[in-house]
Design a protein around this motif. Structure first.
Motif, PDB file in Angstrom:
ATOM      1  N   ALA A  17      10.447  19.555   6.374  1.00 41.69           N
ATOM      2  CA  ALA A  17      12.161  20.244   6.104  1.00 41.69           C
ATOM      3  C   ALA A  17      12.462  19.134   4.772  1.00 41.69           C
ATOM      4  CB  ALA A  17      12.499  19.419   6.726  1.00 41.69           C
ATOM      5  N   LEU A  21      12.613  22.041   1.881  1.00 39.33           N
ATOM      6  CA  LEU A  21      14.509  22.133   1.233  1.00 39.33           C
ATOM      7  C   LEU A  21      14.624  20.635   0.775  1.00 39.33           C
ATOM      8  CD1 LEU A  21      14.438  23.177   5.346  1.00 39.33           C
ATOM      9  CD2 LEU A  21      14.191  24.348   3.387  1.00 39.33           C
ATOM     10  N   VAL A 156      21.215  18.344  -2.117  1.00 42.14           N
ATOM     11  CA  VAL A 156      20.658  20.407  -1.890  1.00 42.14           C
ATOM     12  C   VAL A 156      21.946  20.418  -2.465  1.00 42.14           C
ATOM     13  CG1 VAL A 156      19.215  21.976  -1.261  1.00 42.14           C
ATOM     14  CG2 VAL A 156      18.465  19.579  -1.464  1.00 42.14           C
ATOM     15  N   ARG A 168      14.312  25.678  -6.464  1.00 39.92           N
ATOM     16  CA  ARG A 168      13.592  24.458  -6.575  1.00 39.92           C
ATOM     17  C   ARG A 168      14.130  23.202  -6.596  1.00 39.92           C
ATOM     18  NH1 ARG A 168      11.313  29.962  -6.212  1.00 39.92           N
ATOM     19  NH2 ARG A 168       9.548  30.593  -4.994  1.00 39.92           N
ATOM     20  N   VAL A 171      16.090  21.446  -4.885  1.00 37.81           N
ATOM     21  CA  VAL A 171      15.009  20.586  -3.503  1.00 37.81           C
ATOM     22  C   VAL A 171      13.904  19.127  -4.509  1.00 37.81           C
ATOM     23  CG1 VAL A 171      13.151  20.823  -2.298  1.00 37.81           C
ATOM     24  CG2 VAL A 171      14.340  22.581  -2.212  1.00 37.81           C
ATOM     25  N   ALA A 219       7.972  26.614  -0.063  1.00 41.71           N
ATOM     26  CA  ALA A 219       8.736  26.077  -1.337  1.00 41.71           C
ATOM     27  C   ALA A 219       8.267  27.065  -2.342  1.00 41.71           C
ATOM     28  CB  ALA A 219       9.372  25.141  -1.412  1.00 41.71           C
ATOM     29  N   LEU A 227      14.824  30.037   0.696  1.00 41.51           N
ATOM     30  CA  LEU A 227      14.897  28.702   1.111  1.00 41.51           C
ATOM     31  C   LEU A 227      16.551  28.078   1.229  1.00 41.51           C
ATOM     32  CD1 LEU A 227      12.862  27.265  -1.346  1.00 41.51           C
ATOM     33  CD2 LEU A 227      12.512  27.302   1.165  1.00 41.51           C
ATOM     34  N   GLN A 228      17.877  28.512   0.480  1.00 37.79           N
ATOM     35  CA  GLN A 228      19.254  28.302   0.751  1.00 37.79           C
ATOM     36  C   GLN A 228      19.731  28.072   2.474  1.00 37.79           C
ATOM     37  OE1 GLN A 228      20.475  30.356  -2.655  1.00 37.79           O
ATOM     38  NE2 GLN A 228      21.608  28.195  -3.540  1.00 37.79           N
ATOM     39  N   ILE A 230      17.551  29.240   4.736  1.00 30.72           N
ATOM     40  CA  ILE A 230      16.685  28.407   5.932  1.00 30.72           C
ATOM     41  C   ILE A 230      17.285  26.523   5.745  1.00 30.72           C
ATOM     42  CG2 ILE A 230      14.351  26.802   6.370  1.00 30.72           C
ATOM     43  CD1 ILE A 230      12.821  29.135   4.813  1.00 30.72           C
ATOM     44  N   PHE A 231      17.763  26.134   4.668  1.00 28.74           N
ATOM     45  CA  PHE A 231      18.432  25.182   5.345  1.00 28.74           C
ATOM     46  C   PHE A 231      19.647  25.196   5.522  1.00 28.74           C
ATOM     47  CE2 PHE A 231      20.510  21.730   2.719  1.00 28.74           C
ATOM     48  CZ  PHE A 231      19.833  20.409   3.018  1.00 28.74           C
TER      49      PHE A 231
END
Length: 248
Positions: A17, A21, A156, A168, A171, A219, A227-228, A230-231
């Motif tokens: 994580a 993230l 983030v 990125r 992160v 990443a 990624l957004q 998932i976060f």
């Protein structure tokens, strides 16, 4: 299942994580240490800080080599947030535990919604304004001080939504913020470090470091928008769990 395999599994997930993230480590580490490994809340918080500091530094070095750490913005975020975080910590002692837990869930849920609704930032990132960064950093410090978390899961969204930073970069930069904030918090808890069960904390840290490297590689292969999402899913899950804990 014995404590060691649980520590290794939890450490790997938390490292993943943080590496992928840029946050969620302290949010995931404390519940894992308490509910899976039997730590007291005080010991879990202290151990979490140790785990998050080492893992964040490891993950941050990898992101920095790829140019995804905005040092000036990250240091400004961390520096201006230290004072508000200390004030927030003093206020937290007077707030009932259930209220704090519910507040944590609300803030995490709001951050998740913000990440889902935010628009992807173009490659030509929005220029960072120091005053805006300072205001966001102070607000982040106050909130994280009251809620007692490292702040990566809020950093983030703030770096992306408030400062227009690419995902990125956000992160990598959030890992810098996490490191500084966690070091400051650990300094205040230095007296509790000696009592930690290092036979559990050590393997936990080792697995988290390996997970962080895998998270960083993830990443690099996954789009910022993915990624957004998932976060956001991670935050929603944490928010739901904490809200249920507060209500029951």
């Amino acid at each position: 299942m014995s404590a060691l395999p649980l520590a290794l599994a939890a450490g790997a997930v938390i490292g993943l994580a943080l590496g992928a993230l840029g946050g969620g480590g302290s949010v995931l580490a404390v519940p894992a240490l308490i509910y899976l490994l039997g730590f007291t809340p005080v010991a879990a918080t202290t151990a979490s800080l140790v785990i998050v500091i080492v893992t964040s530094v490891t993950a941050m070095s990898a992101h920095a080599r790829d140019g995804h750490v905005r040092w000036g913005t990250g240091l400004l975020f961390a520096a201006v947030g230290i004072g508000p975080a200390m004030l927030g910590s003093a206020l937290a002692d007077r707030i009932p535990e259930g209220v704090l837990t519910a507040a944590f869930a609300v803030v995490a849920g709001a951050a998740a919604v913000g990440m889902v609704r935010s628009r992807p930032v173009a490659e030509g990132a929005v220029p960072v304004r120091p005053a805006r960064a300072a205001g966001a950093g102070a607000g982040l410090g106050a909130v994280t001080g009251v809620l007692g978390v490292g702040g990566g899961f809020l950093a983030v969204p703030a770096l992306v939504g408030v400062l227009g930073m690419r995902m990125r970069d956000a992160v990598g930069t959030s890992l810098l913020v996490i490191t500084v904030n966690s070091l400051a918090a650990l300094t205040m808890r230095a007296g509790t470090v000696e009592g930690l069960d290092w036979a559990i904390v050590g393997p936990f840290v080792g697995a988290a470091i390996l997970g962080a490297w895998d998270g960083k590689r993830l990443a690099a292969k996954v789009s910022g928008r993915t990624l957004q999402r998932i976060f956001a899913l991670v935050l929603m899950a944490v928010a739901a769990f904490m809200l249920i804990e507060a209500v029951l």
